[in-house]
Write a protein that holds these residues in place. Structure first.
Motif, short mmCIF file in Angstrom:
data_model
loop_
_atom_site.label_atom_id
_atom_site.label_comp_id
_atom_site.label_asym_id
_atom_site.label_seq_id
_atom_site.Cartn_x
_atom_site.Cartn_y
_atom_site.Cartn_z
N ARG A 88 0.82 -1.22 0.00
CA ARG A 88 0.00 0.00 0.00
C ARG A 88 0.85 1.27 0.00
O ARG A 88 0.30 2.37 -0.08
CB ARG A 88 -0.94 0.00 1.21
CG ARG A 88 -2.01 -1.08 1.16
CD ARG A 88 -2.98 -0.95 2.34
NE ARG A 88 -4.12 -1.83 2.19
CZ ARG A 88 -4.23 -3.02 2.79
NH1 ARG A 88 -3.25 -3.44 3.58
NH2 ARG A 88 -5.29 -3.78 2.60
N THR A 360 -8.63 -5.42 4.67
CA THR A 360 -9.03 -4.65 3.50
C THR A 360 -10.36 -3.94 3.73
O THR A 360 -10.56 -2.80 3.28
CB THR A 360 -9.13 -5.57 2.26
OG1 THR A 360 -7.83 -6.09 1.97
CG2 THR A 360 -9.65 -4.82 1.05
N ALA A 361 -11.28 -4.59 4.44
CA ALA A 361 -12.57 -3.96 4.74
C ALA A 361 -12.36 -2.69 5.56
O ALA A 361 -13.04 -1.66 5.33
CB ALA A 361 -13.48 -4.94 5.47
N TYR A 363 -9.55 -0.77 5.63
CA TYR A 363 -8.95 0.23 4.75
C TYR A 363 -10.00 0.83 3.82
O TYR A 363 -10.01 2.05 3.57
CB TYR A 363 -7.82 -0.40 3.93
CG TYR A 363 -6.47 -0.36 4.59
CD1 TYR A 363 -5.60 0.71 4.39
CD2 TYR A 363 -6.04 -1.39 5.42
CE1 TYR A 363 -4.36 0.76 5.00
CE2 TYR A 363 -4.80 -1.36 6.04
CZ TYR A 363 -3.96 -0.28 5.82
OH TYR A 363 -2.72 -0.24 6.43
N ASN A 364 -10.87 -0.01 3.26
CA ASN A 364 -11.91 0.49 2.35
C ASN A 364 -12.87 1.44 3.07
O ASN A 364 -13.33 2.43 2.49
CB ASN A 364 -12.67 -0.67 1.74
CG ASN A 364 -11.85 -1.45 0.72
OD1 ASN A 364 -10.84 -0.95 0.23
ND2 ASN A 364 -12.27 -2.65 0.41
N ALA A 367 -11.16 4.64 3.32
CA ALA A 367 -11.12 5.29 2.00
C ALA A 367 -12.46 5.97 1.68
O ALA A 367 -12.49 7.07 1.13
CB ALA A 367 -10.78 4.25 0.93
N ASP A 368 -13.55 5.31 2.03
CA ASP A 368 -14.87 5.91 1.81
C ASP A 368 -15.06 7.15 2.67
O ASP A 368 -15.67 8.14 2.22
CB ASP A 368 -15.97 4.89 2.11
CG ASP A 368 -16.02 3.76 1.09
OD1 ASP A 368 -15.49 3.94 -0.02
OD2 ASP A 368 -16.58 2.69 1.41
#
Length: 474
Positions: A88, A360-361, A363-364, A367-368
């Protein structure tokens, strides 16, 4: 070649791990890493080492213990986590040059600096390693790189070839980068107090003013001479003698009784919150309070402020500027952008030891939230949010994306999936016990209570005994 273990008890690294000289060697290795243009750029853009150095220190020691420990499963799990983290970290620097933390040559240089700094710390303290011991240690560091899955060849196979590789890197690749300058001349001069010493800023500032220049001088003097000349680093008279004396003096601590010096223990102690239920925190807090009272008595200036009455909530709110500086701006560059929120996700994922897809959930979800913040606060469209833009808007940040983030974090913390957080799960995230009466809920923390407190902290700038140590303290 011998049959000594490459990892765990009996390895050369295991013998060095709790050696107090490692503190100086790690600083030196970090400077050599930062002098590599790709690593320096990645540190400037993504790292929290200037704003949260004690948190970074604890995480580094924990990672090294996992990687060099005897448990192969733990090592593979940590290697996978490091690879996801490094994947990342990529982008372009201020000169529009690309950097990528997964570049195998870059990762090889990081391992090379650790090995070479271990050799140097022994030499400077008057106990140079024997050839067979040096070769054994080199095999262990090459095994560390192999455990990360990197191809063979980026670190030379033999020790003799390594020294030619090291000299070439120093002569041809290293530069006087911005990250190097920050570490040598800003980090030590502005090093924030560890959590347990935040209540005595005057004493910390005085100690830092004395120790900072000394550590900087020792570090510069221990660097390769050719690089010091090329980078224009100052040559201070007597620095070499000071450096050797410092390594020798620090090294004497290794003769203390077994168990007195424990690297992970020291790192975790510095990161403890004063409100922690750890017995060590209570002891040090008592000593700290005694120092404060003695100082007030000797100075005869003013008495200590009265203790707040039960239920007094004064000081529970913080200004928008303070919240921006201590919580949102994780990298310390004066603005809010994606690397700041990614640093939060990285810290939370590490504390909870998340695997895919939970990592990942998380991080996502961050990000949102970043997209939501940009739409609401980035008034000039430059892709980042300044402290002025944030303070002027005085936003209510509890939008749909932040609420979703709170839910995702709850699910990540709720390891057994029973829709409540028990004492062990709570401690995994906050590194402390419940700070509330849980008798009515059977000693658990519900989703609604968790989400409410998270939103209160992130949007209302409400101080929190749990979240302050997690995201605000150094």
């Amino acid at each position: 070649m011998d049959d000594s273990p490459l990892f765990g008890p009996g390895s050369q690294f295991d013998q060095f791990f709790n050696d107090p000289r490692w503190a100086l060697a790690m600083v030196r290795a970090t400077v050599l890493e930062a002098a590599h243009p790709q690593i320096g750029a990645a540190l400037i853009d993504n790292s929290t080492f200037t704003t949260h150095p004690w948190r970074r220190l604890q995480n580094t020691f924990l990672s090294m213990r996992r990687m060099f420990g005897a448990d192969e499963e733990v090592r593979q799990r940590e290697a996978a986590r490091l690879n996801r983290l490094h994947a990342r970290l990529n982008g372009t620097d201020a000169r529009n040059q690309p950097y990528d933390a997964m570049d195998p040559e870059v990762r090889a240089w990081v391992v090379a600096t650790l090995f070479e700094s271990a050799v140097t710390m022994c030499r400077l303290s008057g106990q140079p390693l024997e050839q067979i011991t040096m070769e054994r240690l080199y095999r262990e560091f090459r095994a560390y790189l192999a455990a990360l899955g990197d191809q063979a060849g980026y670190l030379p196979p033999t020790l003799n070839e390594f020294w030619r590789y090291y000299d070439r890197m120093v002569e041809e690749e290293l530069e006087n980068t911005e990250a190097l300058q920050i570490i040598l001349y800003k980090l030590f001069d502005h090093l924030p107090a560890p959590a347990l010493l935040e209540g005595i800023p005057t004493i910390w500032a005085a100690g830092r003013a004395l120790a900072g220049p000394v550590i900087g001088t020792i570090t510069v003097a221990s660097l390769p001479e050719s690089f010091r000349r090329r980078a224009g680093l100052p040559e201070i008279p007597g620095a070499q003698t000071l450096t050797q004396s410092a390594y020798l003096a620090v090294g004497l601590a290794r003769f203390l009784p077994d168990g007195w010096i424990h690297a992970e223990g020291v790192a975790s102690l510095l990161s403890l919150s004063p409100d922690s239920d750890d017995p060590r925190a209570k002891t040090i807090t008592a000593v700290r309070d005694g120092i404060k009272r003695a100082g007030a008595l000797l100075r005869l200036i003013t008495p200590l402020p009265d203790e707040p009455e039960p239920g007094d909530v004064s000081g529970s709110q913080r200004s928008a500027e303070e919240f921006f500086r201590t919580v949102l701006d994780q990298t310390g560059d004066g603005s809010l952008d994606w690397p700041d929120l990614a640093a939060m996700a990285r810290e939370l994922s590490g504390r909870l030891d998340l695997d895919e897809p939970a990592e990942t959930a998380l991080y996502n979800a961050y990000a949102d939230w970043w997209k939501e913040l940009q739409q609401a606060l980035d008034t000039d469209g430059d892709g980042r949010i300044s402290a002025q833009e944030y303070a002027a808007a005085v936003p209510h940040l509890a939008g749909p994306a932040l609420i979703k983030l709170a839910d995702v974090l709850f699910d990540a913390t709720d390891a057994d999936g029973n829709q409540s957080i028990d004492a062990d799960e709570y401690r995994a995230l906050f590194r402390t016990g419940f700070h509330r009466d849980m008798s009515e809920t059977g000693g658990t923390y519900s989703r609604s209570a968790f989400v409410k407190e998270f939103l209160s902290f992130m949007s209302g700038r409400q101080r929190s005994k749990a979240y302050d140590p997690l995201l605000a303290q150094a």
